[in-house]
Design an enzyme around this catalytic site. Structure first.
Site, PDB file in Angstrom:
ATOM      1  N   HIS A 199      39.772 -41.304 -19.707  1.00 40.55           N
ATOM      2  CA  HIS A 199      40.092 -39.944 -19.235  1.00 40.55           C
ATOM      3  C   HIS A 199      40.598 -39.094 -20.401  1.00 40.55           C
ATOM      4  O   HIS A 199      40.268 -37.926 -20.535  1.00 40.55           O
ATOM      5  CB  HIS A 199      41.205 -39.998 -18.186  1.00 40.55           C
ATOM      6  N   HIS A 217      37.988 -37.644 -22.548  1.00 45.21           N
ATOM      7  CA  HIS A 217      37.369 -36.503 -21.860  1.00 45.21           C
ATOM      8  C   HIS A 217      38.193 -35.236 -22.139  1.00 45.21           C
ATOM      9  O   HIS A 217      37.649 -34.162 -22.341  1.00 45.21           O
ATOM     10  CB  HIS A 217      37.350 -36.804 -20.358  1.00 45.21           C
ATOM     11  N   HIS A 226      40.932 -47.516 -19.204  1.00 46.60           N
ATOM     12  CA  HIS A 226      40.595 -46.528 -18.176  1.00 46.60           C
ATOM     13  C   HIS A 226      41.265 -45.178 -18.475  1.00 46.60           C
ATOM     14  O   HIS A 226      40.601 -44.143 -18.555  1.00 46.60           O
ATOM     15  CB  HIS A 226      41.046 -47.056 -16.810  1.00 46.60           C
ATOM     16  N   GLU A 227      42.569 -45.211 -18.656  1.00 43.38           N
ATOM     17  CA  GLU A 227      43.286 -43.953 -18.894  1.00 43.38           C
ATOM     18  C   GLU A 227      42.874 -43.347 -20.227  1.00 43.38           C
ATOM     19  O   GLU A 227      42.796 -42.127 -20.362  1.00 43.38           O
ATOM     20  CB  GLU A 227      44.805 -44.171 -18.847  1.00 43.38           C
TER      21      GLU A 227
HETATM   22 ZN   LIG Z   1      40.880 -42.674 -13.202  1.00 45.14          ZN
END
Ligand SMILES: [Zn+2]
Length: 693
Positions: A489, A492, A485-486
């Site tokens: 990010h 991105h 998940h991290e």
């Molecule tokens: Zn998040």
């Protein structure tokens, strides 16, 4: 070269800006921060100097004798305050990851200075007049899409804070805002006080029936800390959650549940009227600014844009989910009744308990079984490998660059052609001075200044267990998902392209920002990826297929129930924030009306969600709770394309990078998504993923 910007006064004024590593160029590759040189006494002088520089830059834009243009006004303002961005970007991230009392105290000193700086810029009428002149003449300008977006966002930044109001209305606006922020503080404090006011003390060990050792140990520890004997349970999540899940004592579960769900409802910390007043103040602010209601004001800044789109999403999901959730509860009730449960309906304080029993029986999958297969070092290599396979990027360790703690690692992230994309900092292990949880952040955003590109400095912070002399760091499956998940990010941030820092990387609409992160989580359930690295750290044996199958099967357990729960929160949020006049019913009544049609468990008198609903009353999620589901729809719909074309498809990954990851918020997010996927986000993709028919 920057001039010595040091105008510090007071106890730290002996430090000249030219010696302050926060104020001078770092001299390291990629402008890496001088974590090796920053000392506590550097922060306050750096903040003061950077704020002064930011004000001077804003003043220069406002006082420019040339007629306002996009470049000399909007772009100049976007790039103003860069020293402050740099200092803040380091300070506030270290405040979370490597802090102490002195840092906390400095944060309190700095916070009013920053507020004052923000007001200085946002209330500057000469500055707004120039921005407005550019905005009003926009149809005659030939701007690139990101420039159009920047112009709009800059203009709205002023108008959404009342720049167009008459002097009298500005006063009203300021008064409403002030009252709102005070009430939000009161609301939060009431929830906290009400939470702390309750505890359940157990001295008879028999009353701990069902609780696993780690829950008992934590409760014994809590009791000792308060100087009590026995075991102490309270309403904080680490205590309350496991108690409801495991305690075999229905009477105690009920007591805890009633206390939790009755927080700030009546008594000394009553939030009922505060709910009404907060939402009414928001309504009045929105209407003063020309919006129909608070939701319209908030949604203007989101991908969803209007309430119609949000309602369509919630309704589409609720349609099949509600009967499916009721079926799940009915089945669980039957299961419980066969085992002696005497209630005619599943009571809310019994759901988690029976759900856990059923889960343990049918999907038995303990963390201890899985952990040996997820060595942290292998998992990191696999996550990097996945990024290489999808996007062609490489991670080169840079042990020569300074870090803020010896546990932190730094990588030079390079594109397939060797181009430097970002520095990636990873800080995995808990320690004092670091807050719990996991997050991604930027020390520095991507920007182009004077034709020179500054690539981003990206960081992820987690709290995984540290290796010991006996064993390496091993992840639970949840932690593996957190890492993905991290890292999503972080991609991105690292793959960002563009020139305006406020529009690059993760600076996107709130209902869009979780798309890259939640998308990455999907690989954590893909056998084809898990099998690339999941090996027992002692025996080297690959993770057994049966374990992976159970992991995948358990994923959608009670999916409809949890979906309805989230949808109900979203609907309640909208009920509060689409009020167009003062509510004429009490808070509980409003809540009951909003949720009457989508109940799954019995409604218990004396319970209320709104009085302790941080997200929407004193957090940042007012009229935004739906974002969780919105993002899930985006990621399910996006991943379905990987499903279709192959989970390692370079073609799909390239399209995702081109249209989403690289674009940040430089264009309308709905447009970016449509370009990637070829259609608008499809809620049915989430229903299919969750197997809700
Ligand atoms: Zn998040």
């Amino acid at each position: 070269m920057p001039a010595c910007g040091c105008n510090a006064r007071g106890k730290n004024d002996y430090i000249c800006g030219m010696d302050n590593p926060l104020l001078i160029p770092s001299g390291l590759p990629f402008g890496a921060p001088r974590f090796d040189l920053i000392r506590p006494e550097h922060w306050l002088p750096a903040f003061r100097a950077a704020i002064a520089a930011g004000k001077a830059e804003a003043d220069a834009v406002a006082a420019n004798p040339e007629p306002p243009t996009f470049a000399n006004t909007v772009e100049a303002l976007e790039l103003a305050g860069s020293a402050l961005d740099r200092v803040s970007g380091l300070f506030f991230n270290l405040l979370e990851a490597e802090s102490d009392d002195a840092m906390q105290q400095m944060a309190e000193e700095v916070s009013p200075l920053l507020t004052e700086y923000e007001m200085y810029v946002s209330l500057n009428e000469a500055l707004f007049a120039r921005v407005k002149a550019v905005y009003d003449g926009r149809s005659a300008l030939s701007l690139d899409p990101d420039q159009k977006k920047l112009l709009e966002e800059t203009y709205k930044g002023f108008t959404r804070s009342g720049a167009l109001l008459s002097p009298e209305d500005k006063k009203t606006y300021a008064a409403l805002e002030e009252e709102l922020s005070l009430l939000a503080l009161r609301y939060g404090k009431n929830v906290l006080d009400a939470t702390n006011a309750f505890s359940l003390e157990i001295t008879d060990e028999a009353e701990l029936e069902g609780l696993p050792p780690y829950v008992r140990d934590a409760a014994a520890q809590a009791a000792r800390e308060k100087g009590r004997n026995g075991w102490l349970f309270d309403l904080t999540h680490p205590s309350y959650g496991p108690f409801l899940q495991f305690s075999a004592r229905a009477d105690l579960r009920e007591r805890l549940w009633r206390a939790y769900n009755g927080r700030a409802l009546g008594g000394p910390y009553d939030n009922r009227d505060i709910c009404l007043r907060i939402t009414d103040l928001r309504r009045r602010i929105a209407q003063l600014l020309g919006y129909a209601d608070w939701a319209a004001y908030e949604l203007e800044e989101r991908m969803a844009k209007d309430i119609g789109a949000v309602r369509r999403l919630l309704d589409r999901l609720m349609g099949p989910s509600l009967p499916a959730a009721r079926r799940e509860v009915a089945e669980l009730l039957a299961y419980a009744q066969e085992r002696g449960y005497g209630e005619p309906q599943m009571q809310p304080w019994d759901f988690a308990y029976w759900s856990e029993r059923y889960r343990a029986e049918h999907f038995a999958l303990s963390e201890e079984q899985l952990k040996p297969y997820f060595r942290l070092e292998d998992s990191i290599a696999a996550v990097f490998g996945l990024a290489t396979r999808l996007y062609g990027v490489q991670f080169v360790p840079r042990e020569d660059l300074p870090v803020y703690h010896p546990d932190v690692r730094v990588y030079d992230v390079q594109d397939g052609d060797g181009r430097h994309l970002a520095l990636f900092y990873a800080d995995f292990f808990p320690r004092s001075g670091k807050r719990g949880g996991a997050w991604m952040t930027n020390f520095r955003e991507l920007a182009v200044r004077g034709g020179v590109e500054e690539r981003p400095l990206v960081s992820i912070v987690t709290n995984f267990s540290k290796p010991t002399p006996e064993a390496p760091s091993l992840l639970t499956h949840d932690e593996l998902t957190t890492l993905l998940h991290e890292f999503g990010h972080a991609l991105h941030g690292m793959l960002a392209e563009g020139r305006y820092p406020s529009l690059t990387g993760t600076n996107v609409a709130r209902d869009f920002v979780e798309l890259p992160s939640q998308l990455m989580e999907n690989w954590g359930f893909e056998p084809a990826w898990l099998h690339t690295f999941a090996r027992h750290w002692q025996t080297g044996e690959p993770i057994p297929d049966a374990l992976v199958e159970r992991l995948v099967a358990a994923r959608n357990y009670h999916a409809a129930y949890f979906q309805v729960r989230q949808l109900r929160f979203g609907l309640l949020d909208l009920a509060w924030h689409t009020l167009r006049e003062e509510a004429d019913v009490p808070a509980q009544e409003l809540e009951r009306e909003a949720l009457a049609d989508c109940a799954v468990l019995p409604d218990i008198p004396g319970s209320c969600i709104s009085t302790a609903f941080h997200h929407i009353f004193d957090g940042g999620y007012s009229a935004g709770y739906y974002s969780y589901k919105w993002a899930e729809v985006l990621e399910a719909d996006a991943f379905s394309l990987f499903r279709e074309k192959g989970i390692f498809s370079r073609e799909v990954a390239a399209a995702f990078r081109e249209n989403v990851l690289s674009k940040g918020g430089s264009e309308d997010e709905a447009l970016l998504y449509r370009r990637f996927r070829g259609h608008d986000p499809d809620p049915d993709a989430l229903l299919r993923k969750l197997e809700i028919k």
